[in-house]
Motif scaffolding. Structure first.
Motif, PDB file in Angstrom:
ATOM      1  N   GLU A  74       5.650 -12.150  -0.966  1.00  0.00           N
ATOM      2  CA  GLU A  74       5.552 -12.057  -2.415  1.00  0.00           C
ATOM      3  C   GLU A  74       4.566 -13.073  -2.992  1.00  0.00           C
ATOM      4  OE1 GLU A  74       6.188 -10.388  -6.037  1.00  0.00           O
ATOM      5  OE2 GLU A  74       6.917  -9.687  -4.076  1.00  0.00           O
TER       6      GLU A  74
ATOM      7  N   GLN B 261       2.376   1.867  -7.830  1.00  0.00           N
ATOM      8  CA  GLN B 261       3.743   2.159  -7.383  1.00  0.00           C
ATOM      9  C   GLN B 261       3.837   2.310  -5.863  1.00  0.00           C
ATOM     10  OE1 GLN B 261       2.396   3.743 -10.227  1.00  0.00           O
ATOM     11  NE2 GLN B 261       3.507   2.114 -11.321  1.00  0.00           N
TER      12      GLN B 261
ATOM     13  N   ASP C 191       4.092   0.543  -3.273  1.00  0.00           N
ATOM     14  CA  ASP C 191       4.368  -0.809  -2.809  1.00  0.00           C
ATOM     15  C   ASP C 191       5.308  -0.774  -1.617  1.00  0.00           C
ATOM     16  OD1 ASP C 191       6.808  -0.163  -3.927  1.00  0.00           O
ATOM     17  OD2 ASP C 191       6.533  -1.408  -5.701  1.00  0.00           O
ATOM     18  N   ALA C 192       5.851  -1.943  -1.280  1.00  0.00           N
ATOM     19  CA  ALA C 192       6.686  -2.052  -0.085  1.00  0.00           C
ATOM     20  C   ALA C 192       7.969  -1.248  -0.196  1.00  0.00           C
ATOM     21  CB  ALA C 192       6.995  -3.524   0.180  1.00  0.00           C
ATOM     22  N   ARG C 193       8.401  -0.947  -1.429  1.00  0.00           N
ATOM     23  CA  ARG C 193       9.646  -0.193  -1.607  1.00  0.00           C
ATOM     24  C   ARG C 193       9.425   1.313  -1.582  1.00  0.00           C
ATOM     25  NH1 ARG C 193       9.672  -4.345  -5.270  1.00  0.00           N
ATOM     26  NH2 ARG C 193       8.850  -2.946  -6.879  1.00  0.00           N
TER      27      ARG C 193
ATOM     28  N   GLN D 266       1.542  -2.259   0.971  1.00  0.00           N
ATOM     29  CA  GLN D 266       2.371  -1.867   2.099  1.00  0.00           C
ATOM     30  C   GLN D 266       1.867  -2.446   3.416  1.00  0.00           C
ATOM     31  OE1 GLN D 266       2.314   2.431   1.902  1.00  0.00           O
ATOM     32  NE2 GLN D 266       3.753   2.502   0.169  1.00  0.00           N
TER      33      GLN D 266
END
Length: 517
Positions: free
Chosen positions: A174, A255, A257-259, A322
């Motif tokens: 992060e 959007q 991203d890692a999630r 990512q």
């Protein structure tokens, strides 16, 4: 000639043959010594010229290579110069002292002998060597020109490029994400910046990032095995900033991203090679490293990744959020990119004063840096080819001047019998042009033989000449346009070199020439 008459008189007065040999060899050694001294001065100048040609500061030669005059090599070449003076002075001196005394005294200044075969042979050899060097330089220049104008698939003009290595400074996860976001915002707000983006691998820098993957339904144990592709990690606006068209599907967004589900964009070459008869959109491939599956959401136009020579290869892009990595930043500027270098360094210092900016420069310069071998080959061959051409012109002019001096009586008779100025010009110029044409034919034959010989060699056994030939791009070693241009250049230079002695021949006064009888 005057020297023949002088030697005849000396022999008639009792001079021994060895004494005449010593005199002639002394003259030859003196000329060789003067030539060697001029060669030393030229070596000192040529060393600086070669350093300038090789762009040592830009990495065209290894940093541990010292381009300086070595005194051992210098002494060796001086010795070779003196030995050359002895060898090349001995043969004509020996021939000159084998005169028939009666003939020499009768002949006086009326000698009309032709230029020696050795002199003609040297001119032919010089022309052949000049042809080979200049054709080589011309071919490398054409190859370089084509490489500099090859379609890269993206717009490299007005792009400022620099790299950072925040991983080495402890940035991770992060914290690294926030650093990139903050720096991106600062860069986009700099005056003169139209857009800013980043990617993991710098483009056209002989750098690459290969990744193994599996197609749908494959495992590492199946017959298909794993496949490989070039891989790039990019920000959302990467394609828009580099002006790479997105042909189908969608691009990356904030959007992704890692999630979010792992996504990828592929190049046209990727789709053609791995999904030739299928719609690539929506397909999922499994990355070997990390064992993660990514969904293909878009198809981008082909772009060159590593260097200008490569064809468009399969390329897979993944979203930066990512796949964290050290990034190379690219700024599309409204003006001169390097004018923003200090502002970029200041923006980085404001975020982290201990994080250095690495290799800042323009994308165009970085692309040119990958062509250092081609530029070096073209420059060196051009330099030595031009030098050989100059020596050829000087030698040709000298031989023809000597021929005109020998044929003064003959030219006087021709003029007395009504020969016009144009006739005398053609007589002398054609004598030089014949030598040049023979040299061109010999050079072409040698070049053809070398080309055939190199073509028959296995790749692992290629000499340095063969390695240089492998640098060619879009042009053949026997390129007819280059051969025609260089041959024409040599003929033009030969005509100019012949002009001075030819003009001198036209000024021969028939009465003066006949009175010399």
């Amino acid at each position: 000639t005057e020297e023949v008459a002088e030697l005849g008189v000396r022999l008639a007065l009792g001079a021994g043959r060895w004494r005449l040999l010593r005199q002639l060899l002394t003259e030859s050694l003196l000329l060789a010594a003067l030539g060697g001294a001029l060669g030393v001065l030229f070596a000192l100048w040529g060393n600086r010229a070669l350093v300038a040609l090789t762009d040592k500061d830009m990495g065209l030669v290894p940093g541990n290579v010292a381009l300086s005059v070595n005194w051992r090599v210098l002494l060796f070449t001086l010795a070779v110069s003196l030995l050359t003076g002895v060898l090349f002075g001995l043969a004509p001196a020996w021939r000159a002292t084998k005169l028939d005394l009666t003939t020499a005294l009768k002949q006086g200044r009326r000698t009309t002998g032709a230029v020696s075969r050795l002199s003609k042979g040297l001119i032919v050899a010089q022309v052949a060597l000049s042809l080979l060097l200049l054709v080589g330089a011309g071919i490398f220049l054409r190859s370089l020109h084509k490489l500099q104008r090859v379609n890269l698939g993206f717009n490299q003009e007005n792009l400022l490029v620099f790299s950072l290595q925040p991983f080495q400074s402890g940035y991770q996860d992060e914290r690294l994400l926030q650093f990139y976001r903050q720096l991106q915002a600062r860069l986009e707000n700099l005056p003169g910046v139209r857009a800013a983006t980043f990617g993991r691998v710098p483009l056209i820098a002989d750098d690459t990032n290969r990744a193994g993957f599996l197609l749908p339904g494959e495992t590492e144990m199946t017959a298909g095995g794993k496949h490989e592709t070039d891989r790039q990690v990019v920000r959302e606006n990467y394609f828009a900033t580099l002006e790479i068209p997105l042909l189908r599907g969608r691009g990356f967004t904030a959007q992704d991203d890692a999630r979010a589900p792992n996504v990828a964009i592929v190049s046209q070459a990727f789709a053609r090679e791995f999904f030739p008869n299928e719609d690539v959109l929506g397909k999922r491939v499994t990355m070997i490293r990390g064992k993660r599956e990514v969904e293909i959401i878009g198809v981008a136009a082909d772009a060159k990744f590593t260097n200008q020579r490569q064809d468009f290869k399969p390329l897979l892009y993944t979203a930066w959020q990512q796949d964290f990595a050290n990034m190379t930043f690219l700024l599309r500027t409204a003006g001169e990119p390097l004018a923003l270098a200090n502002a970029v360094r200041q923006a980085v210092r404001e975020l982290d004063g201990n994080l250095p900016v690495i290799v800042i420069g323009t994308q165009s310069a970085r692309s040119q840096a990958t062509l250092w071998q081609e530029r070096l080959s073209a420059r060196l061959l051009g330099f030595f080819g031009g030098l050989a051409l100059l020596l050829t012109a000087i030698g040709l002019a000298g031989v023809l001047a000597f021929s005109v001096a020998q044929r003064t009586h003959e030219i006087g008779i021709r003029r007395a019998l009504g020969a016009q100025t144009a006739n005398v010009l053609r007589l002398v110029i054609w004598q030089g042009v014949k030598l040049v044409l023979l040299g061109l034919a010999a050079g072409a034959a040698v070049g053809y033989a070398l080309q055939r010989g190199l073509a028959s060699q296995p790749t692992e056994r290629l000499t340095w000449q063969g390695r240089m030939a492998e640098q060619l791009y879009g042009v053949s070693p026997t390129d007819p346009l280059t051969l025609t241009v260089i041959a024409t250049l040599l003929l033009v230079v030969a005509l100019l070199a012949c002009w001075i002695p030819a003009r001198r021949a036209t000024k021969v006064d028939p009465m003066v020439a006949l009175r010399c009888e």
